[in-house]
Design a protein around this motif. Structure first.
Motif, PDB file in Angstrom:
ATOM      1  N   LEU A  30      58.558 -32.169   0.466  1.00  0.00           N
ATOM      2  CA  LEU A  30      59.373 -32.862   1.465  1.00  0.00           C
ATOM      3  C   LEU A  30      60.390 -31.950   2.138  1.00  0.00           C
ATOM      4  O   LEU A  30      60.814 -32.218   3.260  1.00  0.00           O
ATOM      5  CB  LEU A  30      60.066 -34.066   0.837  1.00  0.00           C
ATOM      6  N   ASP A  31      60.777 -30.874   1.462  1.00  0.00           N
ATOM      7  CA  ASP A  31      61.766 -29.968   2.046  1.00  0.00           C
ATOM      8  C   ASP A  31      61.147 -28.773   2.768  1.00  0.00           C
ATOM      9  O   ASP A  31      61.851 -27.847   3.162  1.00  0.00           O
ATOM     10  CB  ASP A  31      62.742 -29.484   0.969  1.00  0.00           C
ATOM     11  N   ALA A  32      59.834 -28.800   2.998  1.00  0.00           N
ATOM     12  CA  ALA A  32      59.160 -27.674   3.648  1.00  0.00           C
ATOM     13  C   ALA A  32      59.547 -27.596   5.133  1.00  0.00           C
ATOM     14  O   ALA A  32      59.215 -28.496   5.909  1.00  0.00           O
ATOM     15  CB  ALA A  32      57.646 -27.813   3.515  1.00  0.00           C
ATOM     16  N   PRO A  33      60.239 -26.538   5.546  1.00  0.00           N
ATOM     17  CA  PRO A  33      60.687 -26.446   6.933  1.00  0.00           C
ATOM     18  C   PRO A  33      59.558 -26.164   7.924  1.00  0.00           C
ATOM     19  O   PRO A  33      59.725 -26.355   9.126  1.00  0.00           O
ATOM     20  CB  PRO A  33      61.693 -25.283   6.906  1.00  0.00           C
ATOM     21  N   ASP A  34      58.416 -25.723   7.426  1.00  0.00           N
ATOM     22  CA  ASP A  34      57.303 -25.403   8.319  1.00  0.00           C
ATOM     23  C   ASP A  34      56.296 -26.543   8.466  1.00  0.00           C
ATOM     24  O   ASP A  34      55.218 -26.369   9.020  1.00  0.00           O
ATOM     25  CB  ASP A  34      56.601 -24.116   7.885  1.00  0.00           C
ATOM     26  N   VAL A  35      56.652 -27.713   7.970  1.00  0.00           N
ATOM     27  CA  VAL A  35      55.849 -28.919   8.203  1.00  0.00           C
ATOM     28  C   VAL A  35      56.515 -29.680   9.339  1.00  0.00           C
ATOM     29  O   VAL A  35      57.685 -30.064   9.244  1.00  0.00           O
ATOM     30  CB  VAL A  35      55.749 -29.805   6.946  1.00  0.00           C
ATOM     31  N   TRP A  36      55.787 -29.862  10.414  1.00  0.00           N
ATOM     32  CA  TRP A  36      56.304 -30.577  11.568  1.00  0.00           C
ATOM     33  C   TRP A  36      55.666 -31.958  11.630  1.00  0.00           C
ATOM     34  O   TRP A  36      54.590 -32.176  11.064  1.00  0.00           O
ATOM     35  CB  TRP A  36      56.016 -29.789  12.846  1.00  0.00           C
ATOM     36  N   ALA A  37      56.332 -32.864  12.315  1.00  0.00           N
ATOM     37  CA  ALA A  37      55.846 -34.233  12.432  1.00  0.00           C
ATOM     38  C   ALA A  37      55.766 -34.657  13.892  1.00  0.00           C
ATOM     39  O   ALA A  37      56.679 -34.395  14.671  1.00  0.00           O
ATOM     40  CB  ALA A  37      56.756 -35.188  11.668  1.00  0.00           C
ATOM     41  N   VAL A  38      54.663 -35.303  14.219  1.00  0.00           N
ATOM     42  CA  VAL A  38      54.516 -36.010  15.495  1.00  0.00           C
ATOM     43  C   VAL A  38      54.745 -37.465  15.135  1.00  0.00           C
ATOM     44  O   VAL A  38      53.924 -38.080  14.466  1.00  0.00           O
ATOM     45  CB  VAL A  38      53.108 -35.797  16.100  1.00  0.00           C
ATOM     46  N   SER A  39      55.880 -38.011  15.553  1.00  0.00           N
ATOM     47  CA  SER A  39      56.268 -39.318  15.032  1.00  0.00           C
ATOM     48  C   SER A  39      56.380 -40.432  16.063  1.00  0.00           C
ATOM     49  O   SER A  39      56.499 -41.591  15.683  1.00  0.00           O
ATOM     50  CB  SER A  39      57.593 -39.201  14.263  1.00  0.00           C
ATOM     51  N   CYS A  40      56.362 -40.116  17.336  1.00  0.00           N
ATOM     52  CA  CYS A  40      56.563 -41.181  18.314  1.00  0.00           C
ATOM     53  C   CYS A  40      55.906 -40.837  19.650  1.00  0.00           C
ATOM     54  O   CYS A  40      56.038 -39.720  20.144  1.00  0.00           O
ATOM     55  CB  CYS A  40      58.063 -41.403  18.530  1.00  0.00           C
ATOM     56  N   PHE A  41      55.209 -41.822  20.191  1.00  0.00           N
ATOM     57  CA  PHE A  41      54.641 -41.728  21.536  1.00  0.00           C
ATOM     58  C   PHE A  41      55.145 -42.911  22.356  1.00  0.00           C
ATOM     59  O   PHE A  41      55.292 -44.013  21.824  1.00  0.00           O
ATOM     60  CB  PHE A  41      53.114 -41.875  21.518  1.00  0.00           C
ATOM     61  N   VAL A  42      55.371 -42.675  23.614  1.00  0.00           N
ATOM     62  CA  VAL A  42      55.587 -43.761  24.572  1.00  0.00           C
ATOM     63  C   VAL A  42      54.792 -43.381  25.819  1.00  0.00           C
ATOM     64  O   VAL A  42      54.915 -42.258  26.316  1.00  0.00           O
ATOM     65  CB  VAL A  42      57.070 -43.938  24.956  1.00  0.00           C
TER      66      VAL A  42
END
Length: 192
Positions: free
Chosen positions: A101-113
């Motif tokens: 959970l603390d990995a800084p190199d994991v990115w998230a795509v979390s929202c689209f509009v």
């Protein structure tokens, strides 16, 4: 039709606001995943807007804006997962991700509009492709997302702000797990 996808920088704040002008976007200001529920609930729309404005003026744009023939038409949030506090407290994520959970190199795509008049033009896959490129360029090792599956459970267009499983699978993401039948955690490895 000409589509261009650009970073949501401070000089494009008004365009980002217009891109968010559908569904829950105007009230949320794409702050939902950044704040704990308590902080989000007690924040006024003006406060959320100011947070969003500050993000666009920051070192790293919080997302990307899709333009159709020069008009803001869509939005995607992409950034380090560690910067999206609610993700790190969401059971569907914490119990399903194989990544620390603390990995800084994991990115998230979390929202689209995607604004209503621009739906059905294939903007979500294009926004996703641009988000993956932005993550790769910034040094992300893995990109995660948390889409819904309307094939399992019917959802309104506004409820699909997380994206749809099929869009991510078509873009090469793997389904890591399904914390619920209509939800998935998907992942794309960009580098080892």
């Amino acid at each position: 039709m000409t589509i261009e996808i650009l970073p949501a920088t401070g000089d494009r704040f008004d365009d980002a606001e217009l891109a968010l002008d559908s569904g829950d976007g105007p009230g949320c200001q794409c702050q939902w995943w950044l704040l704990t529920n308590a902080v989000f609930e007690r924040s006024s729309r003006d406060e959320l807007t100011q947070r969003f404005r500050d993000e666009t003026r920051g070192e790293r744009p919080p997302g990307l804006i899709a333009y159709v023939d020069g008009e803001p038409a869509g939005w995607v949030r992409v950034g380090p997962r560690t910067a999206q506090a609610r993700l790190l407290r969401t059971r569907d994520v914490t119990t399903t991700t194989p990544e620390p959970l603390d990995a800084p190199d994991v990115w998230a795509v979390s929202c689209f509009v995607v604004r209503e008049r621009h739906r059905g033009q294939g903007l979500m896959p294009q926004l996703l492709d641009a988000a993956v490129s932005a993550a790769r360029d910034a040094g992300a090792r893995v990109v995660e997302a948390y889409p819904l599956d309307p094939a399992v459970s019917k959802r309104s267009a506004n409820q699909l702000y997380r994206g749809t499983v099929s869009v991510f699978v078509d873009a090469g993401f793997d389904i890591v797990g399904r914390p619920k039948p209509d939800r998935a955690l998907v992942s794309l490895t960009l580098r080892d």
